[in-house]
Design a protein around this motif. Structure first.
Motif, PDB file in Angstrom:
ATOM      1  N   GLY A  70       0.875  -1.218   0.080  1.00 14.16           N
ATOM      2  CA  GLY A  70       0.101   0.021  -0.027  1.00 14.16           C
ATOM      3  C   GLY A  70       0.964   1.213   0.109  1.00 14.16           C
ATOM      4  N   ALA A 116      -1.662  -0.998  -5.417  1.00 19.39           N
ATOM      5  CA  ALA A 116      -2.756  -1.691  -6.686  1.00 19.39           C
ATOM      6  C   ALA A 116      -3.199  -0.711  -7.450  1.00 19.39           C
ATOM      7  N   PRO A 127      -1.341  -5.045  -7.330  1.00 21.19           N
ATOM      8  CA  PRO A 127      -2.079  -5.678  -6.443  1.00 21.19           C
ATOM      9  C   PRO A 127      -1.419  -6.971  -5.712  1.00 21.19           C
ATOM     10  N   GLU A 133      -2.025 -10.191  -3.602  1.00 24.78           N
ATOM     11  CA  GLU A 133      -3.294 -11.128  -3.136  1.00 24.78           C
ATOM     12  C   GLU A 133      -3.113 -12.010  -2.413  1.00 24.78           C
ATOM     13  N   THR A 157      -2.744  -1.108   3.864  1.00 20.22           N
ATOM     14  CA  THR A 157      -3.707  -0.767   2.985  1.00 20.22           C
ATOM     15  C   THR A 157      -4.842  -0.255   3.989  1.00 20.22           C
ATOM     16  N   ASP A 158      -6.130  -0.139   3.674  1.00 22.12           N
ATOM     17  CA  ASP A 158      -7.440   0.157   4.200  1.00 22.12           C
ATOM     18  C   ASP A 158      -7.618  -0.852   5.026  1.00 22.12           C
ATOM     19  N   PRO A 180     -10.377  -2.668   5.602  1.00 22.28           N
ATOM     20  CA  PRO A 180     -11.090  -3.788   4.892  1.00 22.28           C
ATOM     21  C   PRO A 180     -10.077  -5.007   4.306  1.00 22.28           C
ATOM     22  N   GLU A 181      -9.381  -4.189   3.479  1.00 18.89           N
ATOM     23  CA  GLU A 181      -8.173  -5.236   2.682  1.00 18.89           C
ATOM     24  C   GLU A 181      -6.953  -5.584   3.693  1.00 18.89           C
ATOM     25  N   LYS A 237      -8.608  -8.651   5.034  1.00 19.72           N
ATOM     26  CA  LYS A 237      -8.688  -9.825   3.948  1.00 19.72           C
ATOM     27  C   LYS A 237      -7.019 -10.556   3.843  1.00 19.72           C
ATOM     28  N   LEU A 238      -6.228  -9.690   3.776  1.00 18.45           N
ATOM     29  CA  LEU A 238      -4.834  -9.989   3.752  1.00 18.45           C
ATOM     30  C   LEU A 238      -4.292 -10.675   4.799  1.00 18.45           C
TER      31      LEU A 238
END
Length: 435
Positions: A27, A51, A244, A246, A274-275, A277-278, A281-282
């Motif tokens: 990010g 990304a 990006p 993954e 990242t923010d 939410p990301e 997820k990561l």
């Protein structure tokens, strides 16, 4: 070997360790760029993966037909303590807003200002019925407290006050209902992206201190100049755009790198910037889930004559929360002889673009019937901030996770602000370096 030589040898080993350290930052927003900047300054080999097609994350500026369109109505406070350590204010060519605001209610409007900074606004402020004499005295008292010497918090969550909602805090301070409804709801609604004033009062006290101790400004060429300046402190090629990530590479309980459609990359440490939410997820880490957003409407206007003050909508159930003729603050936001106005609505995400822009024109025209408004476009920002209710800041994640090699850099570890993002990046870098 004497003590002095031992110390020199230890320092040399530490320098070699840092020089040999490879760090990946996921990010290239404010937190990620600050983290990479600090790591680079301490000799680490840093590479940032972004990304998007440009740096800045949620702090970017687009250009359209000569107009500069910030992604959301954002301002920068010159008193931000962490940001001051990393940004060159002179190079940003900062342009200041006038203190106070123009408050609209239906067809009427009133002006509130800071007489000490804006003597010309003294008469309108004194005779404004939006705030009682007691309200004005209470504002002055709060301002004086903010100017007293002593330790100043680095971020919103570090204030010493017992946490409660902004609304409860204002009521306990004794502000009149009219002042809360007409000024604080739209003004802090624009800062918190929520007119309910249900957020933590620590955000109110911190931002109030920033306004008293400095100025509200924008860079002359748009808010995107802030991340661009941070990125310029890194060697060329260290920020990989349109790359990006993954997933994370894990081995024996440790994060050892990242993977993406471009392949894999190993490192000694990975800072996810990242923010929220990301990041969730990561990494699988527990980060704030609730968020608040805004829609920014952009209009070319024939000029409304509001100067450099923020426009607030005190009307209950209003569509627009706040607006500003941003080209009056910095003439570079619009082509020569033309004018640009930003307007913010905190709802209407389910409405089509045409309806949002039409409603914006309708409301703005009721304020300034002699002005013309030509829609230039809009930007929906469903994730503008993470929600900051009372007690939230004490429960935010730390920069160093329980997983070796994995660090978090994002405003959601400090508070939702430009200063919070930069401070989080700085702290994440220090954790990576073991400082």
């Amino acid at each position: 070997m004497d003590l002095a030589r031992m110390r020199l040898a230890n320092r040399a080993r530490c320098v070699k360790l840092v020089l040999a350290m490879k760090v990946i930052v996921v990010g290239a927003g404010l937190a990620g760029l600050t983290c990479a900047k600090v790591l680079h300054e301490h000799g680490a080999e840093v590479e940032a993966f972004e990304a998007a097609d440009g740096v800045g994350g949620r702090v970017r500026t687009d250009e359209r037909d000569g107009f500069l369109l910030d992604r959301g109505f954002q301002v920068y406070f010159t008193a931000y303590p962490a940001a001051r350590r990393h940004l060159d204010h002179d190079a940003l060519e900062l342009r200041a807003f006038d203190p106070g605001a123009i408050i609209h209610r239906g067809w009427g409007r009133t002006v509130l200002s800071d007489p000490l900074r804006d003597p010309g606004g003294l008469p309108s402020t004194l005779f404004s019925r939006t705030a009682t004499l007691s309200d004005k005295i209470r504002v002055a008292t709060l301002a004086l407290k903010c100017m007293l010497p002593g330790s100043a918090p680095e971020a919103a969550g570090e204030t010493a006050l017992e946490d409660e909602s902004v609304l409860d805090f204002l009521r306990e301070c004794g502000f009149s209902r009219e002042f809360v409804e007409s000024f604080f709801r739209p003004f802090y609604g624009g800062i918190l992206l929520d007119r309910s004033l249900a957020a933590s009062c620590s955000v109110f006290t911190f931002t109030f201190r920033m306004m008293v101790r400095g100025e509200a400004v924008v860079p002359a060429r748009g808010m995107g100049e802030i991340p661009r300046q941070l990125a310029s402190r890194l060697p060329e090629g260290r920020v990989r755009l349109e790359s990006p990530v993954e997933g994370l590479l894990r081995e024996q309980g440790r994060v050892r790198g990242i993977r993406g459609p471009w392949g894999e990359r190993e490192a000694d440490a990975v800072a996810v910037a990242t923010d929220a939410p990301e990041a969730r997820k990561l990494t699988g880490e527990k980060v704030p889930e609730d968020s608040v957003g805004e829609i920014c409407l952009y209009y070319e206007t024939s000029g409304v004559g509001s100067g450099k003050k923020i426009l607030l909508n005190a009307e209950e159930g209003s569509f627009i929360n706040n607006a500003v003729e941003i080209s009056a603050v910095s003439e570079r936001y619009a082509p020569p002889g033309r004018h640009l106005l930003y307007a913010i609505t905190l709802g209407g995400f389910d409405l089509p673009d045409e309806e949002l822009l039409r409603r914006g024109v309708e409301e703005l025209s009721s304020w300034y019937p002699r002005a013309d408004f030509r829609p230039l476009g809009l930007r929906r920002i469903p994730y503008g901030q993470f929600a900051q209710p009372p007690g939230m800041h004490a429960a935010l994640p730390r920069n160093r996770t329980a997983t070796p090699g994995l660090f978090l850099a994002g405003e959601y570890t400090v508070d939702s602000s430009i200063n919070g993002a930069i401070l989080s990046g700085e702290r994440a870098a220090r954790e990576v370096l073991g400082r």
